[in-house]
Structures are given as C-alpha cells and as structure tokens.
Write a protein that holds these residues in place. Structure first.
Motif, PDB file in Angstrom:
ATOM      1  N   SER A 157      14.233 114.983 -36.487  1.00 39.69           N
ATOM      2  CA  SER A 157      14.255 113.949 -35.438  1.00 39.69           C
ATOM      3  C   SER A 157      14.306 114.554 -34.036  1.00 39.69           C
ATOM      4  O   SER A 157      13.862 113.924 -33.074  1.00 39.69           O
ATOM      5  N   LEU A 158      14.844 115.773 -33.912  1.00 38.43           N
ATOM      6  CA  LEU A 158      14.959 116.405 -32.587  1.00 38.43           C
ATOM      7  C   LEU A 158      13.844 117.400 -32.290  1.00 38.43           C
ATOM      8  O   LEU A 158      13.287 117.413 -31.192  1.00 38.43           O
ATOM      9  N   TRP A 159      13.539 118.270 -33.274  1.00 39.39           N
ATOM     10  CA  TRP A 159      12.627 119.389 -33.016  1.00 39.39           C
ATOM     11  C   TRP A 159      11.446 119.451 -33.983  1.00 39.39           C
ATOM     12  O   TRP A 159      10.700 120.429 -33.992  1.00 39.39           O
ATOM     13  N   HIS A 160      11.339 118.466 -34.853  1.00 42.78           N
ATOM     14  CA  HIS A 160      10.225 118.396 -35.808  1.00 42.78           C
ATOM     15  C   HIS A 160      10.173 119.629 -36.704  1.00 42.78           C
ATOM     16  O   HIS A 160      11.214 120.129 -37.113  1.00 42.78           O
ATOM     17  N   TRP A 161       8.982 120.124 -37.010  1.00 42.16           N
ATOM     18  CA  TRP A 161       8.849 121.102 -38.097  1.00 42.16           C
ATOM     19  C   TRP A 161       9.530 122.434 -37.790  1.00 42.16           C
ATOM     20  O   TRP A 161      10.134 123.047 -38.684  1.00 42.16           O
ATOM     21  N   ASN A 162       9.457 122.896 -36.554  1.00 39.69           N
ATOM     22  CA  ASN A 162      10.132 124.147 -36.213  1.00 39.69           C
ATOM     23  C   ASN A 162      11.644 124.040 -36.399  1.00 39.69           C
ATOM     24  O   ASN A 162      12.308 125.008 -36.801  1.00 39.69           O
ATOM     25  N   GLY A 163      12.194 122.878 -36.116  1.00 39.39           N
ATOM     26  CA  GLY A 163      13.623 122.662 -36.326  1.00 39.39           C
ATOM     27  C   GLY A 163      13.996 122.737 -37.792  1.00 39.39           C
ATOM     28  O   GLY A 163      15.002 123.353 -38.164  1.00 39.39           O
ATOM     29  N   VAL A 164      13.168 122.122 -38.647  1.00 36.04           N
ATOM     30  CA  VAL A 164      13.410 122.173 -40.095  1.00 36.04           C
ATOM     31  C   VAL A 164      13.338 123.620 -40.587  1.00 36.04           C
ATOM     32  O   VAL A 164      14.190 124.077 -41.366  1.00 36.04           O
ATOM     33  N   SER A 165      12.326 124.355 -40.157  1.00 32.27           N
ATOM     34  CA  SER A 165      12.173 125.751 -40.573  1.00 32.27           C
ATOM     35  C   SER A 165      13.353 126.594 -40.120  1.00 32.27           C
ATOM     36  O   SER A 165      13.823 127.476 -40.850  1.00 32.27           O
ATOM     37  N   ALA A 166      13.858 126.314 -38.901  1.00 33.58           N
ATOM     38  CA  ALA A 166      15.005 127.062 -38.378  1.00 33.58           C
ATOM     39  C   ALA A 166      16.269 126.769 -39.178  1.00 33.58           C
ATOM     40  O   ALA A 166      17.046 127.680 -39.493  1.00 33.58           O
ATOM     41  N   VAL A 167      16.470 125.496 -39.539  1.00 35.86           N
ATOM     42  CA  VAL A 167      17.649 125.128 -40.337  1.00 35.86           C
ATOM     43  C   VAL A 167      17.603 125.807 -41.702  1.00 35.86           C
ATOM     44  O   VAL A 167      18.584 126.428 -42.147  1.00 35.86           O
ATOM     45  N   GLY A 168      16.453 125.702 -42.389  1.00 34.73           N
ATOM     46  CA  GLY A 168      16.324 126.318 -43.711  1.00 34.73           C
ATOM     47  C   GLY A 168      16.482 127.830 -43.655  1.00 34.73           C
ATOM     48  O   GLY A 168      17.218 128.421 -44.455  1.00 34.73           O
ATOM     49  N   GLY A 169      15.810 128.462 -42.695  1.00 35.30           N
ATOM     50  CA  GLY A 169      15.897 129.916 -42.572  1.00 35.30           C
ATOM     51  C   GLY A 169      17.310 130.378 -42.246  1.00 35.30           C
ATOM     52  O   GLY A 169      17.764 131.413 -42.768  1.00 35.30           O
ATOM     53  N   SER A 170      18.031 129.633 -41.430  1.00 32.75           N
ATOM     54  CA  SER A 170      19.408 129.995 -41.071  1.00 32.75           C
ATOM     55  C   SER A 170      20.324 129.948 -42.287  1.00 32.75           C
ATOM     56  O   SER A 170      21.200 130.812 -42.470  1.00 32.75           O
ATOM     57  N   MET A 171      20.151 128.934 -43.133  1.00 39.07           N
ATOM     58  CA  MET A 171      20.978 128.836 -44.341  1.00 39.07           C
ATOM     59  C   MET A 171      20.707 130.005 -45.285  1.00 39.07           C
ATOM     60  O   MET A 171      21.625 130.554 -45.902  1.00 39.07           O
ATOM     61  N   VAL A 172      19.439 130.413 -45.393  1.00 36.39           N
ATOM     62  CA  VAL A 172      19.103 131.565 -46.244  1.00 36.39           C
ATOM     63  C   VAL A 172      19.701 132.841 -45.664  1.00 36.39           C
ATOM     64  O   VAL A 172      20.193 133.711 -46.410  1.00 36.39           O
ATOM     65  N   LEU A 173      19.696 132.979 -44.350  1.00 38.26           N
ATOM     66  CA  LEU A 173      20.304 134.157 -43.716  1.00 38.26           C
ATOM     67  C   LEU A 173      21.806 134.223 -43.993  1.00 38.26           C
ATOM     68  O   LEU A 173      22.366 135.309 -44.179  1.00 38.26           O
ATOM     69  N   ILE A 174      22.467 133.073 -44.016  1.00 43.38           N
ATOM     70  CA  ILE A 174      23.894 133.050 -44.372  1.00 43.38           C
ATOM     71  C   ILE A 174      24.080 133.553 -45.801  1.00 43.38           C
ATOM     72  O   ILE A 174      24.986 134.343 -46.090  1.00 43.38           O
TER      73      ILE A 174
END
Length: 397
Positions: A346-363
């Motif tokens: 809702s805020l950043w569209h596809w790049n936001g989704v990719s950033a959220v998913g990638g951040s969780m994998v980095l954790i």
C-alpha cells in the motif's frame, strides 16, 4: 498421508489469488482485504497450539476426523459470508481447524526408521507443499470461472469426503506419552528452554515463511496492474511454477539423511535470498518472476524439511509438541509477513514487498550464522581445554 496433507493445507491458501475479487465484493482496498490472509494464518497458529499437542496423548484418527468436519463448517461460513467481519471470522476458524497436516507429519516421523526419517518426512511434506502451491492454481481457475464463493463451497465438500476416507483407511495410532493436557502444555515451555536447536530452527523457519507469505499475499495485486494486467486465474497459475520447488522436497529429505542438516538450512536461506533479489531487480519481467518463484519455493521448502529433520530427532516421545513450537512460530510470522507485505504494497508497491521479504530472509541468515559462530567457538574452547588438561597432566607427571 501425503495426499491428505495436500488437500487439507490447501484450505489456508485458496483465498490468496482471490483477494482482489473478494475485496471488490465487499468494496474494500488491498490493505483491508489483506487481513483475511493474516487471520487465516493466525488461526492456524492458534490451532497448532491447541490441537497438535493432543497427538502425543490421544488417538489421532478420531481427532483428525472431528477436525475435518469442523473445517468443512468453517469453509461454508466463508462461502456464505455477507460482510468483511463475517468472512474474517470464518477465515480465522478455517485456520484454527486446518491443522491436520501437522498431525500427519509427526506421525510419519514416528513410523519411519531413524535412517530414513528425512526421506519419509520429505515424501509426506512434498504432498503438503504441492497442496500449498496447487491451491492457488485451483482457486484462481475456479474463482475466475465460477466466482470465489464456489471455490470455498467445493472445498467444504472435499473435507467431508476426506473425513470418510481417513476414517476407513488410516490406521489407529497410539500415543507415546501418558500425561494430562495441562502437563502436556506446560511441557512445551520446557522443551523450548532445553533445546537450543528447536529455538534456532523455529526462528529461522518463522522468518523464511514470513517472507514467503509476504510474496504470495501481494502477488495478485502486483500482476493485476501494469506491466502484466493479469487476472486471478493467472495469479493462481504461478503456483504451478512453485510445484517444481516442492517436488525437490524428497531430495531435500534424502540430503538431510546423508549430510549435516545445519548446512542444508544455510544453503536454503541463501537460495531464498536470491529469490528476493530477482523479485527486486527483475520483477517487472515475467522471466524474473518465474525464476524468483522457483527459487523461493525451493529455498523455503528445502529449509523447512531440513529443520524438521533436526527437531524430530531431539525428543521422539514429544514430536507433536516439538512440531507445535516449530509450526506455531512459522505461521505466526507467516501472518506477520502477510500483514507487512500488504502494508508495504500500500505504501511502496512491489519494491516495498521485495524489501520486506528480503529483510526477513536476512534475519534468518543472521540467526543461522550466529549459531554457527557460537558452535565453532564452543568447539574451539573445548579443544583448548582438552589440550590444557593434557599438558597439565604431562607436566605433573
């Protein structure tokens, strides 16, 4: 057992390709309708906590049949929903009652020889994973052709039929523990305290599945717009691509029998991270999405099987409770991933989704790497202490 796992776990994922259609029915936006996917997974986590431990103290076949009847009623509730609140409550109840697969997997581990446990878990899990992925395909096609309500009505009938089939063909299974439900629930906390491997595996799986849910919850919104302009049917067909990753589950299981599962988990995390790199850089190309989906499912499912092989060897008499800790963690963060994915969209569209998913994998990778460093440090200290003791004895002599 693999087929039953696939058919039942599909109930959790029928809604994902249909979220846009459901949102239009109730005239709500993507962020509001994303709560349905989140509540389904929260419900699943609650059901895992309440019901899966019972597999360690009750006969499983009867318990499975009761739950199948309950989930059928809940699916009817979704099919007949007249408001967002109604469908949200029904979705929560579907999650609570769709815990059959997580009773099947510990049962398979119980029946398997120790040398083949990874292979057997991989076989049963392949059915479960294919069910997760094909659920999206089936619901996208049925929902696009006959409407989203029809999909949930069909699912309700399927659960009643499966209850009859399991009642006839599934053998009785007797519990390995003779303790009360209160003692059973209290012992879960003790298992978490005692087993570092359980804590590590659960946290890694939680982050990995959170990233998985963030992607699948928002995919339908992404491909509905430019540059794709696809409908729910095409969103569902992406599940077929992920089947290739799910078919690798038995291979991951056999590798877990032969090699150190800790390093298989590490490789799986790296593969999942590569998926989100593809989504970020090449998500506006169909080939980029396809490669990303393949990597995502291969990484998440390979890590899942390797982690389950690790935890089931910790306490054979408590496999149901071990699986409860592992899966409750997994699906709670699956719900978090769904919510974060919808919010990021809702805020950043596809790049936001990719950033959220990638951040969780980095954790997840950070947790994995930290535990490996602790193990190496512990091993180094043990060797040095042993060497110091030897030198001291020789000096004294």
């Amino acid at each position: 057992m693999a087929i039953a796992c696939g058919m039942t776990v599909a109930n959790l994922y029928y809604n994902q390709p249909l979220l846009a259609d459901i949102g239009r029915t109730f005239q709500v936006n993507a962020n509001q309708i994303g709560i349905i996917s989140m509540l389904t997974q929260i419900g699943y986590a609650v059901g895992l906590f309440l019901f899966v431990p019972l597999g360690d103290m009750r006969e499983r076949r009867q318990l499975l049949c009761i739950l199948l009847i309950a989930v059928s009623v809940s699916l009817v509730g979704i099919a007949t929903a007249q408001s967002l609140i109604w469908i949200s409550i029904a979705s929560l109840l579907v999650g609570v009652t769709t815990v059959i697969p997580q009773m099947m997997v510990p049962l398979a581990a119980q029946l398997a020889a120790p040398s083949e446990r990874g292979k057997v878990i991989g076989t049963v899990m392949s059915g479960l994973l294919i069910g997760i992925l094909l659920a999206r395909t089936v619901s996208g096609i049925v929902g696009g052709a006959l409407g989203w309500r029809t999909m949930f009505g069909i699912a309700a009938v399927m659960m009643l039929l499966l209850a009859v089939i399991l009642r006839v063909y599934l053998p009785k299974s007797y519990p390995e523990s003779k303790i009360s439900y209160r003692q059973l629930m209290l012992s879960i906390g003790q298992l978490i305290i005692e087993h570092r491997t359980l804590r590590e595996a659960s946290l890694i799986a939680a982050m990995m599945f959170g990233s998985f849910s963030a992607f699948w919850t928002t995919l339908v919104f992404y491909i509905e717009g430019a540059p794709y302009n696809y409908g729910s049917e095409i969103a569902g067909l992406f599940g077929l691509i992920g089947v290739a990753g799910a078919l690798a589950a038995p291979i991951a299981g056999r590798l877990s029998d032969r090699y150190n599962t800790k390093y298989i988990v590490g490789c799986s995390i790296v593969i999942t991270l590569l998926a989100f790199v593809f989504f970020w850089l090449f998500g506006n190309h169909l080939w980029g999405l396809v490669i990303g989906v393949l990597l995502l499912d291969l990484g998440v499912q390979g890590g899942q099987i390797a982690n389950q092989s690790r935890i089931y060897s910790l306490a054979p008499e408590a496999r149901g409770r071990l699986n409860t800790v592992y899966m409750v963690s997994t699906f709670l963060f699956g719900a978090v991933g769904s919510a974060l994915g919808s919010y990021a969209w809702s805020l950043w569209h596809w790049n936001g989704v990719s950033a959220v998913g990638g951040s969780m994998v980095l954790i997840a990778f950070t947790v994995w790497g930290w535990h490996r460093m602790k193990e190496r440090k512990s091993s180094y200290n043990s060797r040095n202490n042993g060497l110091d003791a030897t030198v001291h004895r020789e000096g004294g002599a």
